[in-house]
Motif scaffolding. Structure first.
Motif: not given
Ligand SMILES: C[S@@+](CC[C@H](N)C(=O)[O-])C[C@H]1O[C@@H](n2cnc3c(N)ncnc32)[C@H](O)[C@@H]1O
Length: 201
Positions: A153, A151, A189
């Motif tokens: 972000s 991920l 995200h």
């Protein structure tokens, strides 16, 4: 033990503002991120599983501090910040973080030097759209080599302006809008960087 001290105490706020006046777009926001923005930025942190977390553009460490509180005690938190004054402050208030003074464009080298072979989460506090093209290119090339499951972000203080761009660059984007910040901001995200990024640079 992760630090529980507040990241940005009084004198630090004026340091941030002074740097903002000196560097403008290189700092991008008037003030350090609020607690609400830090909470949103740390959405990908798993308290019950060790992770390797890389933060780009730590500033005075509001995100670093929240990440340190939230992460598993065996997690590794590596924060990169090019401004030595900001880095020294963050190192002091978040002693469990490995704060590196360096350019995020050198991220691949900086991690290799520290034998970091796997990254689980990237929290990007850099003003990415306004970075110099060669720096942006090196960061995106590094991100393109991360597994699809990592991920990324990305913080923003121009939430609606860049949402279409991130949706174009990544396969999946979840947007957290955070009004309680100066100025209002949010976090994109993102997973699955598309090859289209090369044309956008
Ligand atoms: C918008 S501020 C965010 C600071 C902090 N993460 C926060 O949320 O308050 C952006 C930070 O990125 C740093 N920065 C900008 N360009 C950088 C680069 N090429 N490499 C490393 N840090 C950089 C700036 O010095 C600044 O501290």
């Amino acid at each position: 033990m992760p630090s529980r001290k507040p990241a940005a105490a009084s004198g630090a706020l004026s340091l941030h503002f002074k740097k903002f006046l000196q560097q403008g777009r290189g700092i991008a926001s008037l003030a350090p991120s609020s607690r609400k923005l830090a909470i949103a930025a740390c959405r990908g942190i798993l308290p019950h599983r060790p992770q390797t977390i890389v933060e780009l553009g730590a500033g005075l460490g509001p995100i670093t501090a929240h990440a340190a509180q939230r992460m598993h005690p065996d997690s590794r938190l590596i924060a990169i910040e090019r401004d030595p004054d900001f880095a020294a402050y963050t190192r002091r208030v978040v002693p469990c973080a490995e704060v590196i003074v360096g350019d995020a464009g050198d991220i691949a080298i900086l991690l290799a030097e520290r034998q970091v072979t796997q990254v689980d989460l990237v929290i990007n506090g850099l003003p990415t759209p306004s970075l110099p093209e060669p720096v942006k290119r090196k960061i995106f090339e590094w991100m393109a080599n991360l597994p699809d499951t990592v991920l990324i972000s990305q913080l923003t203080v121009m939430p609606w302006v860049y949402l279409p761009m991130y949706r174009h660059l990544f396969d999946r984007v979840h947007f957290d809008l955070v009004l309680a910040n100066v100025p209002p901001g949010g976090v994109y995200h993102c997973n699955g960087l598309r090859p289209e990024y090369a044309a956008w640079l």
